[in-house]
Scaffold this active site. Structure first.
Site, mmCIF file in Angstrom:
data_model
loop_
_atom_site.group_PDB
_atom_site.id
_atom_site.type_symbol
_atom_site.label_atom_id
_atom_site.label_comp_id
_atom_site.label_asym_id
_atom_site.label_seq_id
_atom_site.Cartn_x
_atom_site.Cartn_y
_atom_site.Cartn_z
ATOM 1 N N CYS A 231 24.366 74.254 1.350
ATOM 2 C CA CYS A 231 22.670 73.011 1.512
ATOM 3 C C CYS A 231 22.132 73.187 0.674
ATOM 4 O O CYS A 231 21.758 74.413 0.738
ATOM 5 C CB CYS A 231 22.566 72.761 2.934
ATOM 6 S SG CYS A 231 21.366 71.931 3.439
ATOM 7 N N LEU A 232 21.686 72.037 -0.106
ATOM 8 C CA LEU A 232 20.631 71.754 -1.030
ATOM 9 C C LEU A 232 19.379 71.780 -0.338
ATOM 10 O O LEU A 232 18.738 73.219 -1.222
ATOM 11 C CB LEU A 232 20.538 70.636 -2.061
ATOM 12 C CG LEU A 232 22.068 70.872 -2.360
ATOM 13 C CD1 LEU A 232 21.177 68.808 -2.807
ATOM 14 C CD2 LEU A 232 22.430 71.004 -3.354
ATOM 15 N N GLY B 264 26.655 65.490 -1.568
ATOM 16 C CA GLY B 264 25.523 64.487 -0.264
ATOM 17 C C GLY B 264 24.396 64.749 -0.271
ATOM 18 O O GLY B 264 23.536 66.324 -0.714
ATOM 19 N N GLN C 21 16.432 65.636 3.569
ATOM 20 C CA GLN C 21 15.811 66.507 2.978
ATOM 21 C C GLN C 21 15.229 66.217 1.351
ATOM 22 O O GLN C 21 14.863 67.342 0.926
ATOM 23 C CB GLN C 21 17.483 66.349 1.936
ATOM 24 C CG GLN C 21 18.340 67.456 2.973
ATOM 25 C CD GLN C 21 20.146 67.364 2.787
ATOM 26 O OE1 GLN C 21 20.812 66.549 2.113
ATOM 27 N NE2 GLN C 21 19.806 69.194 1.932
ATOM 28 N N HIS D 149 22.386 65.943 9.390
ATOM 29 C CA HIS D 149 21.338 66.079 8.839
ATOM 30 C C HIS D 149 20.025 64.942 8.942
ATOM 31 O O HIS D 149 19.126 65.648 10.099
ATOM 32 C CB HIS D 149 21.283 66.308 7.348
ATOM 33 C CG HIS D 149 20.749 67.018 6.132
ATOM 34 N ND1 HIS D 149 20.273 68.271 6.895
ATOM 35 C CD2 HIS D 149 22.178 67.328 5.690
ATOM 36 C CE1 HIS D 149 20.062 69.007 6.198
ATOM 37 N NE2 HIS D 149 21.835 69.005 4.907
ATOM 38 N N HIS E 124 28.818 66.442 7.864
ATOM 39 C CA HIS E 124 27.426 67.690 6.665
ATOM 40 C C HIS E 124 26.561 66.763 7.275
ATOM 41 O O HIS E 124 25.005 66.963 7.580
ATOM 42 C CB HIS E 124 27.455 68.446 5.831
ATOM 43 C CG HIS E 124 26.510 68.908 5.505
ATOM 44 N ND1 HIS E 124 26.534 70.376 5.458
ATOM 45 C CD2 HIS E 124 25.088 68.624 4.405
ATOM 46 C CE1 HIS E 124 25.440 71.387 4.740
ATOM 47 N NE2 HIS E 124 24.692 70.321 4.209
ATOM 48 N N GLU E 125 26.081 65.648 5.895
ATOM 49 C CA GLU E 125 25.001 64.559 6.129
ATOM 50 C C GLU E 125 24.449 64.261 7.038
ATOM 51 O O GLU E 125 23.168 63.871 7.364
ATOM 52 C CB GLU E 125 25.471 64.058 5.230
ATOM 53 C CG GLU E 125 25.752 63.759 3.569
ATOM 54 C CD GLU E 125 24.744 65.233 3.321
ATOM 55 O OE1 GLU E 125 23.172 65.302 3.169
ATOM 56 O OE2 GLU E 125 25.467 66.421 2.594
HETATM 57 ZN ZN LIG Z 1 22.900 69.637 3.733
#
Ligand SMILES: [Zn+2]
Length: 185
Positions: free
Chosen positions: A94-95, A45, A50, A140, A136-137
């Site tokens: 998380c990236l 995701g 991000q 964000h 999770h997304e």
């Molecule tokens: Zn994340």
């Protein structure tokens, strides 16, 4: 085109994101770039903040996980309407926060309203791993990170690691943008 992924500590990750409309410039290109960026980073995701944009857009593709049915979607102007069921723990990463993984509790079932990339409106239920990635997304675009959900003790324990990430002291296979590095001369 692959875009740099914004690292922990950048204020854009703390913003409650804004809705967009059909006039948003070059949305198709942006979505394609986000998928390319996410696949290159082996993510499931990716949310617009991000890559530095405080807009309500995120993408999901859980195909990387072989145990799950294929699922690839674009979520625009999403609103989670309901979260139900007994909270369960899942080890999230998380990236934007490389090499940090923590068990996070979330409710298993969600009802979400969103537009897809063709501006069709949907209201759908999700559960399991797919719901988890969406939650999770979704966090964000609400300006929240999974680390915000940790206990004070866990936060203390990983504080040094998070500081290091925000200063660029982390190595990743994908390009990142570090808040406290780029400001230096
Ligand atoms: Zn994340």
């Amino acid at each position: 085109m692959k875009l740099p992924i914004v690292a922990y500590g950048d204020p854009v990750l703390k913003k409650v994101c804004e809705d967009i409309d059909q006039n948003y410039p070059k949305l198709d290109t942006l979505i394609a770039d986000m998928f390319e960026t996410m696949y290159h980073a082996n993510g499931v995701g990716l949310a617009a903040p991000q890559i530095g944009l405080p807009i309500r857009l995120f993408i999901v593709d859980t195909r990387a996980d072989e145990d799950e049915p294929p699922f690839k979607k674009v979520f625009i102007n999403a609103q989670i309407l309901e979260e139900t069921g007994e909270p369960w723990a899942f080890n999230e990463g998380c990236l934007s926060i490389p090499d940090v993984r923590e068990d996070i509790m979330r409710k298993p079932n969600i009802l979400i309203r969103y537009y897809d990339e063709n501006w069709n409106l949907f209201e759908e239920n999700y559960d399991g791993f797919t719901a988890r990635v969406i939650q999770h997304e979704y966090d964000h675009i609400e300006g929240k990170l999974f680390t915000d959900k940790l206990s004070l003790l866990r936060k203390q324990l990983i504080k040094g690691r998070l500081d290091a990430i925000s200063k660029g002291r982390v190595s990743t296979d994908y390009k990142m943008k570090f808040p406290k590095v780029n400001k230096k001369r």
